[in-house]
Write a protein that holds these residues in place. Structure first.
Motif, PDB file in Angstrom:
ATOM      1  N   SER A  61      91.619   2.746 -14.297  1.00  0.00           N
ATOM      2  CA  SER A  61      90.943   4.043 -14.322  1.00  0.00           C
ATOM      3  C   SER A  61      91.925   5.212 -14.351  1.00  0.00           C
ATOM      4  N   MET A  62      93.199   4.931 -14.163  1.00  0.00           N
ATOM      5  CA  MET A  62      94.214   5.984 -14.114  1.00  0.00           C
ATOM      6  C   MET A  62      94.699   6.354 -15.504  1.00  0.00           C
ATOM      7  N   THR A  63      95.260   7.548 -15.621  1.00  0.00           N
ATOM      8  CA  THR A  63      95.941   7.902 -16.865  1.00  0.00           C
ATOM      9  C   THR A  63      97.232   7.084 -16.927  1.00  0.00           C
ATOM     10  N   PRO A  64      97.786   6.877 -18.118  1.00  0.00           N
ATOM     11  CA  PRO A  64      99.040   6.115 -18.209  1.00  0.00           C
ATOM     12  C   PRO A  64     100.140   6.678 -17.305  1.00  0.00           C
ATOM     13  N   ARG A 102      94.850   8.890  -4.586  1.00  0.00           N
ATOM     14  CA  ARG A 102      93.490   9.303  -4.193  1.00  0.00           C
ATOM     15  C   ARG A 102      92.452   8.386  -4.843  1.00  0.00           C
ATOM     16  N   ARG A 103      92.717   7.962  -6.075  1.00  0.00           N
ATOM     17  CA  ARG A 103      91.795   7.032  -6.727  1.00  0.00           C
ATOM     18  C   ARG A 103      91.744   5.708  -5.958  1.00  0.00           C
ATOM     19  N   VAL A 104      92.910   5.257  -5.523  1.00  0.00           N
ATOM     20  CA  VAL A 104      92.984   3.990  -4.799  1.00  0.00           C
ATOM     21  C   VAL A 104      92.305   4.110  -3.440  1.00  0.00           C
ATOM     22  N   SER A 105      92.456   5.260  -2.793  1.00  0.00           N
ATOM     23  CA  SER A 105      91.905   5.434  -1.447  1.00  0.00           C
ATOM     24  C   SER A 105      90.386   5.426  -1.441  1.00  0.00           C
ATOM     25  N   VAL A 106      89.782   5.689  -2.592  1.00  0.00           N
ATOM     26  CA  VAL A 106      88.320   5.649  -2.685  1.00  0.00           C
ATOM     27  C   VAL A 106      87.819   4.223  -2.469  1.00  0.00           C
TER      28      VAL A 106
END
Length: 317
Positions: A144-147, A186-190
């Motif tokens: 889901s992350m940008t490169p 922050r994406r991972v912490s979700v």
């Protein structure tokens, strides 16, 4: 430059396992990771010998080059995956120690001895350390992350690479790279904290038993009402092309699969270091399923059926 008397080429050759680990986490593909690392070594040996001997840290040089190659691949991945038939999932990894006792150890992502790692240099999948940074749930979040976020996060948070080095990979300032890693974090912490392996194994075992007996009621009880199942067949084998939502629908689909595939054998196996299931038919691995569990129920199922992604499982036995 390293141990006195050790050439730069010898030091570089010893970095292959670490580079495979970096590249797999960046790309989610064993095949692409191997190609990226091979490309990096081609560039290394393409340098004049004197230039290679002048490089202070061959490992850092190779990590930078490998990461740049992966960054380029990630940049084109979205376009390639738009042409992919159905959902795309990372390639699942087996744990050879579950059925193989080769005895020789490898090294972990920090370079320390890792007796659980296989020493077989022929198969790059055997060289990837199975830890929390390669679970299917984690890899899906990385997708889901940008490169740039993915590179910054993986290099810094997983491999403790300094932001100054990451800046060289991304062509940005160290401060900008730090912000990218924070955004990725922050994406991972979700995502929730993972359920302990023992708890997950119990739930997966119950799913296996209910699936084998085609007990829809038991499966529904084990699946979260909002569970989602994603399957990857790559257009090469039959499977659902879009995520299947709802515990009841997933349970019915699982039983339908069992009905259509008499003789299907289910095995409890680690998938990317976490409890999962392997489905075999006539001795051939047909599906590898990874699970996410919360509060005693399965919330996500990732089923990889694309034969090209199951090659590391061919020695399953």
């Amino acid at each position: 430059m390293g141990t006195v008397g050790t050439s730069a080429d010898e030091i570089a050759a010893g970095e292959r396992r670490r580079l495979i680990n970096v590249a797999y986490r960046l790309l989610g593909s064993v095949t692409e990771a191997e190609d990226a690392v091979q490309d990096a070594y081609t560039r290394w040996y393409g340098l004049p010998r004197r230039r290679r001997e002048e490089i202070v840290s061959p490992g850092a040089w190779l990590t930078t080059v490998t990461s740049r190659i992966c960054l380029d691949l990630l940049g084109s991945a979205r376009a390639r995956r738009e042409r992919y038939v159905g959902a795309w999932l990372p390639e699942p990894l087996p744990d050879r120690t579950e059925w193989s006792h080769a005895g020789a150890g490898g090294v972990n992502v920090t370079g320390r001895a890792d007796p659980a790692a296989s020493a077989d240099p022929a198969d790059p999948a055997d060289q990837i350390v199975l830890d929390e940074s390669v679970t299917m749930a984690f890899l899906v979040v990385l997708e889901s992350m940008t490169p740039a976020e993915r590179v910054a996060f993986v290099l810094h948070d997983v491999f403790r690479y300094p932001f100054a080095g990451i800046a060289d990979v991304l062509g940005r300032t160290p401060a900008a790279c730090k912000q990218l890693a924070a955004s990725a974090r922050r994406r991972v912490s979700v995502a929730r904290a993972p359920v302990p392996a023992t708890g997950r194994a119990d739930v997966v075992r119950q799913v296996k038993e209910a699936w084998e007996t085609k007990d829809i009621a038991a499966l529904v009880a084990l699946l979260d009402p909002a569970a989602v199942m994603t399957a990857d067949g790559g257009g090469m084998v039959g499977t659902v092309l879009h995520p299947l939502e709802g515990g009841a629908r997933i349970a019915q689909y699982m039983v339908a699969i069992a009905d259509r595939a008499p003789g299907l054998e289910l095995l409890e196996r680690s998938v990317n270091g976490a409890p999962g299931l392997v489905a075999r038919r006539a001795g051939v691995v047909a599906t590898v399923a990874a699970f996410d569990v919360s509060d005693g129920r399965v919330t996500r199922i990732w089923a990889v059926r694309n034969p090209e992604k199951l090659r590391p499982w061919e020695r399953e036995g």
